[in-house]
Design a protein around this motif. Structure first.
Motif, PDB file in Angstrom:
ATOM      1  N   ARG A 288       0.847  -1.206   0.000  1.00 16.24           N
ATOM      2  CA  ARG A 288       0.000   0.000   0.000  1.00 16.24           C
ATOM      3  C   ARG A 288       0.877   1.250   0.000  1.00 16.24           C
TER       4      ARG A 288
ATOM      5  N   ALA B 248      -6.510   3.117  -1.624  1.00 14.96           N
ATOM      6  CA  ALA B 248      -6.020   1.749  -1.795  1.00 14.96           C
ATOM      7  C   ALA B 248      -6.834   0.761  -0.969  1.00 14.96           C
TER       8      ALA B 248
ATOM      9  N   ASN C 257     -10.050   0.203  -2.783  1.00 17.56           N
ATOM     10  CA  ASN C 257      -9.799  -0.644  -3.953  1.00 17.56           C
ATOM     11  C   ASN C 257      -9.725  -2.112  -3.549  1.00 17.56           C
ATOM     12  N   TRP C 258      -9.048  -2.365  -2.438  1.00 18.46           N
ATOM     13  CA  TRP C 258      -8.906  -3.742  -1.958  1.00 18.46           C
ATOM     14  C   TRP C 258     -10.250  -4.318  -1.527  1.00 18.46           C
TER      15      TRP C 258
ATOM     16  N   GLU D 158     -12.371  -5.087  -4.593  1.00 17.23           N
ATOM     17  CA  GLU D 158     -11.934  -6.278  -5.326  1.00 17.23           C
ATOM     18  C   GLU D 158     -12.250  -7.546  -4.548  1.00 17.23           C
TER      19      GLU D 158
ATOM     20  N   PRO E 188      -4.007  -9.731  -8.097  1.00 22.22           N
ATOM     21  CA  PRO E 188      -4.814  -8.536  -7.829  1.00 22.22           C
ATOM     22  C   PRO E 188      -4.585  -7.472  -8.903  1.00 22.22           C
TER      23      PRO E 188
ATOM     24  N   THR F 242      -4.564  -2.329  -6.582  1.00 22.53           N
ATOM     25  CA  THR F 242      -4.969  -2.950  -5.313  1.00 22.53           C
ATOM     26  C   THR F 242      -3.741  -3.446  -4.563  1.00 22.53           C
TER      27      THR F 242
END
Length: 247
Positions: free
Chosen positions: A147, A161, A164-165, A168, A216, A220
């Motif tokens: 990150r 971030a 985003n994680w 996903e 990923p 991410t």
């Protein structure tokens, strides 16, 4: 040291140093800490700090530590070390120490850490550490390093971030759930035309496989991008041994 994490970050050394040494910036990208605050100190003393980690929405454990850094070294690298402890009886992590090394390389910096700690709660704590806490700490450190890399290399803030994680992971979970539901309807699929009845389960299996193992997205953070085993035998830096002698 018990845990080792290394990331190659394409960034300026001074900028990386600032993002990791300033408490306000450090707590933004490091998943292991919710809050880091420097404590008052006398001239010439090592830097002392207080940290807090939110384990659950209703549970936060805290501790204190001491740190020191070497910004200018003859070989061009930089090092910082810390020693920490938590008196909170609810904290499985009792005390520990570690270091960060900043090694300039062509195109960026090798940013690496080695640290270890002593769990509390006796034999039960040792088992819980081995099965749960230590793997989790290793993953959280590597995830946080990536990150930080995204922040420095792509300008993706730690907050973005994290979203985003989460997005996903949610997409992967929904895909897995959908594939599981589709595969469980085998008798229904069998009533379709033979070609379609064959292709649909196959596509579901492919989708399930991709959801489980696909790398990923580039935006991410992912622990798997970090090195988890030292490339050569490593030793703790001198500054850490000096710091451990501090009262």
């Amino acid at each position: 040291m018990g845990l080792y994490i290394e990331a190659h970050i394409r960034a300026d050394l001074d900028e990386l140093w600032a993002r990791t040494q300033d408490p306000g910036q450090h707590q933004r990208w490091d998943l292991r800490f919710t809050e880091i605050t420097y404590l008052p100190r006398a001239e010439g003393e090592p830097r002392r700090f207080r940290y807090a980690t939110r384990v659950l929405p209703f549970l936060t454990v805290a501790g204190t530590g001491v740190s020191a850094g070497e910004r200018e070294r003859p070989d061009g690298t930089r090092t910082s070390a810390l020693r920490f402890a938590s008196p909170d009886p609810l904290s499985l992590l009792a005390e520990g120490s570690g270091y960060w090394r900043y090694v300039p390389v062509p195109g960026g910096v090798r940013f690496l850490t080695g640290y270890d700690y002593r769990p509390r709660w006796g034999a039960v704590g040792a088992l819980a550490d081995r099965l749960v806490l230590r793997p989790l700490m290793g993953w959280a450190t590597a995830w946080s390093f990536d990150r930080l890399r995204l922040w420095l290399e792509r300008g993706i803030t730690p907050e973005r971030a994290r979203w985003n994680w989460l997005a996903e992971m949610a997409a992967r979970a929904l895909t897995i759930a959908g594939c599981g539901t589709g595969l469980s309807r085998g008798p229904v699929l069998g009533t379709l035309a033979p070609t379609v009845a064959f292709l649909v389960p196959l596509l579901l299996v492919v989708a399930l496989f991709l959801a489980l193992v696909k790398s990923p997205l580039a935006t991410t953070p992912a622990a798997r991008r970090c090195l988890r085993t030292p490339p050569a035998r490593v030793t703790a830096p001198r500054i850490l041994r000096t710091l451990e002698k501090q009262p």
